[in-house]
Design a protein around this motif. Structure first.
Motif, mmCIF file in Angstrom:
data_model
loop_
_atom_site.group_PDB
_atom_site.id
_atom_site.type_symbol
_atom_site.label_atom_id
_atom_site.label_comp_id
_atom_site.label_asym_id
_atom_site.label_seq_id
_atom_site.Cartn_x
_atom_site.Cartn_y
_atom_site.Cartn_z
ATOM 1 N N LEU A 178 -79.409 -37.816 35.444
ATOM 2 C CA LEU A 178 -78.712 -37.096 34.319
ATOM 3 C C LEU A 178 -78.978 -36.124 33.847
ATOM 4 C CD1 LEU A 178 -76.246 -39.107 33.510
ATOM 5 C CD2 LEU A 178 -78.110 -40.470 31.222
ATOM 6 N N LEU A 179 -78.597 -35.095 33.312
ATOM 7 C CA LEU A 179 -78.574 -34.525 32.286
ATOM 8 C C LEU A 179 -78.593 -35.046 30.598
ATOM 9 C CD1 LEU A 179 -79.481 -31.159 32.107
ATOM 10 C CD2 LEU A 179 -76.935 -30.848 31.625
ATOM 11 N N VAL A 180 -79.262 -34.922 30.319
ATOM 12 C CA VAL A 180 -79.654 -34.561 28.874
ATOM 13 C C VAL A 180 -80.569 -33.932 27.815
ATOM 14 C CG1 VAL A 180 -79.552 -36.835 28.705
ATOM 15 C CG2 VAL A 180 -81.820 -35.575 28.779
ATOM 16 N N PRO A 181 -80.401 -33.608 26.645
ATOM 17 C CA PRO A 181 -80.600 -32.147 25.271
ATOM 18 C C PRO A 181 -82.183 -33.050 25.546
ATOM 19 C CG PRO A 181 -79.075 -33.017 24.858
ATOM 20 C CD PRO A 181 -79.098 -34.286 26.135
ATOM 21 N N ASP A 182 -82.598 -31.904 24.568
ATOM 22 C CA ASP A 182 -84.367 -32.428 24.399
ATOM 23 C C ASP A 182 -84.185 -33.658 23.136
ATOM 24 O OD1 ASP A 182 -87.439 -32.473 24.479
ATOM 25 O OD2 ASP A 182 -86.966 -30.469 23.641
ATOM 26 N N ARG A 189 -87.793 -36.101 19.197
ATOM 27 C CA ARG A 189 -88.468 -35.035 18.552
ATOM 28 C C ARG A 189 -87.901 -34.056 19.834
ATOM 29 N NH1 ARG A 189 -90.259 -34.883 13.592
ATOM 30 N NH2 ARG A 189 -89.434 -35.672 12.221
ATOM 31 N N ARG A 190 -88.443 -32.890 19.615
ATOM 32 C CA ARG A 190 -88.646 -31.675 20.615
ATOM 33 C C ARG A 190 -89.649 -31.648 20.894
ATOM 34 N NH1 ARG A 190 -87.896 -25.227 19.730
ATOM 35 N NH2 ARG A 190 -88.140 -24.255 21.735
ATOM 36 N N TYR A 194 -86.092 -32.070 27.442
ATOM 37 C CA TYR A 194 -84.505 -31.673 28.028
ATOM 38 C C TYR A 194 -84.456 -31.303 29.323
ATOM 39 C CZ TYR A 194 -86.959 -27.324 29.001
ATOM 40 O OH TYR A 194 -87.885 -26.555 29.791
ATOM 41 N N GLN A 299 -89.915 -26.051 37.259
ATOM 42 C CA GLN A 299 -90.458 -26.897 36.039
ATOM 43 C C GLN A 299 -90.659 -28.032 36.614
ATOM 44 O OE1 GLN A 299 -87.600 -29.382 33.375
ATOM 45 N NE2 GLN A 299 -89.226 -28.829 31.694
ATOM 46 N N ASP B 173 -73.306 -35.794 24.079
ATOM 47 C CA ASP B 173 -73.675 -35.137 22.959
ATOM 48 C C ASP B 173 -72.407 -34.641 22.007
ATOM 49 O OD1 ASP B 173 -75.252 -32.765 22.729
ATOM 50 O OD2 ASP B 173 -74.124 -31.015 23.840
ATOM 51 N N LEU B 179 -73.477 -27.970 26.899
ATOM 52 C CA LEU B 179 -74.503 -28.514 27.726
ATOM 53 C C LEU B 179 -75.311 -28.492 29.420
ATOM 54 C CD1 LEU B 179 -77.554 -30.026 26.744
ATOM 55 C CD2 LEU B 179 -76.812 -32.199 28.132
ATOM 56 N N ARG B 190 -85.518 -19.662 35.338
ATOM 57 C CA ARG B 190 -86.453 -21.154 33.651
ATOM 58 C C ARG B 190 -86.400 -19.496 32.566
ATOM 59 N NH1 ARG B 190 -90.955 -24.492 33.950
ATOM 60 N NH2 ARG B 190 -91.148 -24.898 30.912
ATOM 61 N N TYR B 194 -82.693 -23.715 28.431
ATOM 62 C CA TYR B 194 -81.652 -24.528 28.375
ATOM 63 C C TYR B 194 -80.897 -25.389 26.864
ATOM 64 C CZ TYR B 194 -85.017 -25.739 25.952
ATOM 65 O OH TYR B 194 -86.183 -25.756 25.097
ATOM 66 N N GLY B 195 -80.277 -25.744 27.730
ATOM 67 C CA GLY B 195 -79.213 -26.606 26.345
ATOM 68 C C GLY B 195 -78.082 -25.820 25.988
ATOM 69 N N HIS B 196 -77.907 -25.586 24.990
ATOM 70 C CA HIS B 196 -76.702 -24.426 24.153
ATOM 71 C C HIS B 196 -76.443 -22.699 23.829
ATOM 72 C CE1 HIS B 196 -76.989 -28.784 23.424
ATOM 73 N NE2 HIS B 196 -75.824 -28.756 23.013
ATOM 74 N N PRO B 297 -81.907 -29.243 19.097
ATOM 75 C CA PRO B 297 -82.926 -29.518 18.133
ATOM 76 C C PRO B 297 -84.243 -29.157 17.797
ATOM 77 C CG PRO B 297 -82.488 -31.564 19.649
ATOM 78 C CD PRO B 297 -82.046 -29.888 19.840
ATOM 79 N N SER B 298 -85.122 -28.568 16.137
ATOM 80 C CA SER B 298 -85.191 -27.928 16.361
ATOM 81 C C SER B 298 -85.863 -26.750 16.689
ATOM 82 C CB SER B 298 -87.063 -28.639 15.836
ATOM 83 O OG SER B 298 -87.059 -29.768 15.713
#
Lengths: 481, 481
Positions: A178-182, A189-190, A194, A299, B173, B179, B190, B194-196, B297-298
């Motif tokens: 599952l792809l998720v944000p940080d 928190r960051r 991610y 990574q 999200d 995302l 890389r 990543y993210g947005h 985030p941050s």
């Protein structure tokens, strides 16, 4: 153990129960959850809320003690907070999401529940783990009460289905993960988690297992087929690509990079210089191993994350051999992973430039503090459950003894800091509910391991058969079990 | 310009056309795309494939020159490669995806197309931008030919719909942005995107605009409503949260952190120490500004990314003032952003520990090389289009002159290295097709700005009305325009 110690321990447990009682949140006269912390010395901020992930620990000890009503109320009320319609407004929580937390608000003498899906959270992080924990808890309730009827109610079937739909939605990604944000889980928190962090993948797997047991097949054939398909792929993916032991490290160490095509061995194109080989060469014990924190393009996050590894044992995502190796590592690297307070949320800390770059200079996540390799007593129950499952109860016993010697006196802090966990967390609340519940639950599990099935799973059966497959949605009388 | 130079320039252009012709890929006797590079001196590896994102530059110059057949063939054949059914196997490309690339394979004397959705790619990155570029190109074809009928065909309507479904799917999200994992676009390794990341968000916005023009409303009401809803939110989100100029920097500089609740100003909880304020204080010109590379985030990635910023101007995602400010910045920081080869893919490079940690020690992305602040001639056409749209044609003219002086002699490298772009890319292919096409397209645009509408968009109308709203799916004769 001497009588004096025994008495102290009894007192600690009694004090824990008293504190847990105080944390219970009431809504329209019924208990529906526990607040995050009941620390009278500081302003509540958001600690007056009931966090879904925090409540799981309280819920499990309540279930173990036969106090199932609060858990049932919680499941029913949080289900009502789940958005059921497709949202066109991108800033509104999507259909199927379970909030990160909720609180009881009084308006004109009327109580109502206010949910937070991350709109109020610091840095606006998305709580992906909430809906996964919700399903895991629903299944625990069913295991505890042997009452499947709650799950067979149309509202609950719909709730599970909506969560599965959001998890199994069509997407760009071509992995079973599952792809998720940080910051989408306990570490909110960051922190460089991610992408495809272990914690989320393990909870995803566990929630898929739980859903498969609870979903009525008729009317849900598409979802059930998708779950049956995903489970073995996800399982194999994590076991293969996340696993690190000395043999695997040797293989990675000699990886070629820049391989193109289907025959590539270094699938994620990990570069040799990005892995702390020489540290791991020393740290990885001969019989030890663990699941990596994150895997993605170039990574491989080699940090040890406790929740993911322990829940992988409990949910049977890790193989029997891997589970033994994880517990061996904890045993042999006790000072690093348990130290003076069970146990480290992750190890080692991000330090220096890495801390600066990966956390975005988060002052709360400085090295060896909070999420950045702080020690979290709540993890004790997972350590205990994993120890029971792998037949290493002595490790859990040792951990609980260490905690018991000080945790009550320290007034149940949220977390501890330092390399050995001897500093009470810099910004830790006292009387943190999941610290208290985690301790009580660990004690309960060790005293009566018959509670283990509340959270644990057996081997993934070759042919998945849900108990509910004979039913049709809506055909089950919710009032009979 | 002297006659000698004129002749050289003519020769460069002639050579470019010859090279472009050579790169054309034929399938069953018809031209259907261009290979990534036609460099006879080195092994093809994957440069014998037609990459969707690379072909866009070739396609646009073909459209400008009236050679629409190859683009039509490309659109038709790639549409056939799009998976139309929901895939249960998580390792198979999801429904709606457009591959990163394809090649013509000969088997038993039969030609067929083999698509790559990232399964063959180094590090297995997911090509999120492919499906967005595909829609953008389809709309360009329609603009060039004034023939809407191709898009109104049921297969094309279905193709657009499937792409929109995957982009607008229900998700965890709570932002209007998309995302994605790291490396999901032109920078397919890389690089901390990543993210947005900006590039994906801008292409997403542009593809939404294009889809809105092309989709027949009847039968697609749900998707059209979702697009209409997302467009203004996405637009406002990017304009507000990604924008950096000296005023905005001042605001961020004085942000409080750790704000909880709806009233938070520092919405993403950016920590002051994570931003290179003092560098930006010097670098940001008084009238300059740009869209940040990534927001989460941050996390506020203050690197300048060329494709995202230029396409934001072209697609009208940036406001008129922002567009002017971006072009001002390019003008005033010419040495950094254009230097001796237009233009830098991003600026500045990730160096030292940041390079090590963020790229995972990628030896191809060392500082000031390749994706890590290398110079990519293909960006020249976007610079030119943005310059025309903002009335700063002289900037484009200057950039083209700089390139023209050496790019043909250098044999059309894929990219250049160094702070000023005077080193031919360490691993750059020669005769890279999108280098050639990007140059020709830039020349063509500057000579005849009437081609700009192929890629550009006007202001987002307050009431979105698609030309196709009067039709029903399947009711349009594909053979009449």
């Amino acid at each position: 153990m001497q009588i004096e110690n025994l008495l102290t321990d009894e007192n600690t447990e009694k004090a824990a129960w008293e504190a847990l009682e105080k944390s219970i949140l009431y809504y329209q006269g019924r208990p529906i959850g526990t607040v995050a912390a009941y620390d009278e010395s500081v302003e509540a901020l958001n600690y007056d809320q009931c966090f879904i992930r925090d409540f799981v620990s309280s819920a499990l000890i309540f279930l173990a003690k036969g106090r199932t009503d609060i858990v049932r109320n919680f499941l029913e009320e949080t289900l009502k907070l789940q958005p059921k319609e497709r949202q066109l407004d991108a800033y509104k929580p999507g259909r199927g999401l379970i909030p990160a937390s909720f609180k009881v608000v009084l308006d004109n003498g009327e109580e109502y529940l206010e949910a937070d899906f991350g709109e109020h959270a610091i840095a606006r992080v998305t709580p992906v783990d909430s809906c996964l924990w919700w399903i895991i808890l629903l299944r625990a309730y069913v295991v505890a009460t042997k009452d499947f009827s709650i799950a067979y109610q149309p509202e609950f079937q719909n709730g599970i289905r909506l969560i599965m739909e959001i998890c199994l939605a069509n997407r760009f990604d071509m992995y079973p993960t599952l792809l998720v944000p940080d910051g989408a889980c306990m570490i909110d928190r960051r922190m460089g988690i991610y992408g495809h962090p272990l914690e989320i993948q393990v909870l995803f797997y566990t929630a898929l297992r739980a859903s498969r047991e609870l979903l009525i097949c008729k009317g849900n054939q598409d979802i059930v087929a998708a779950i049956d398909n995903r489970l073995p792929l996800l399982c194999a993916h994590i076991r293969q690509h996340y696993w690190i032991d000395i043999n695997r490290l040797n293989a990675i160490y000699r990886f070629k990079s820049e391989e193109y095509g289907k025959a590539a061995v270094n699938l994620f194109n990990i570069y040799v210089d990005s892995i702390p080989y020489y540290e791991l060469d020393k740290w990885l014990s001969r019989k030890g191993g663990y699941l990596a924190g994150n895997v993605g393009p170039s990574q491989l996050d080699t940090r040890f994350f406790a929740l993911g590894n322990l829940m992988a044992i409990i949910s049977d995502l890790a193989t029997e051999e891997q589970s033994q190796a994880i517990m061996n590592l904890i045993d042999e690297r006790w000072d690093d992973l348990v130290g003076d307070m069970p146990m480290k949320i992750c190890f080692p800390a991000l330090e220096h430039e890495e801390y600066r770059i990966v956390t975005g200079c988060d002052p709360k996540n400085i090295p060896w503090s909070y999420h950045n390799a702080g020690s979290w007593p709540v993890l004790m129950w997972m350590l205990t459950a994993a120890a029971i499952k792998t037949g290493k109860v002595h490790l859990a016993r040792k951990a609980i003894e260490i905690a018991e010697a000080r945790i009550g006196e320290d007034e149940w802090p949220e977390y501890y800091d330092g390399k050995k966990g001897r500093l009470i967390g810099k910004q830790a609340r006292k009387y943190q509910t999941w610290t208290i519940a985690g301790f009580l639950l660990a004690k309960e599990l060790i005293n009566d391991s018959s509670h283990l099935p509340l959270v644990s799973f057996d081997k993934l059966p070759p042919e998945l058969v849900s108990r509910a497959c004979e039913f049709e949605i809506g055909s089950v009388d919710p009032h009979s079990s």
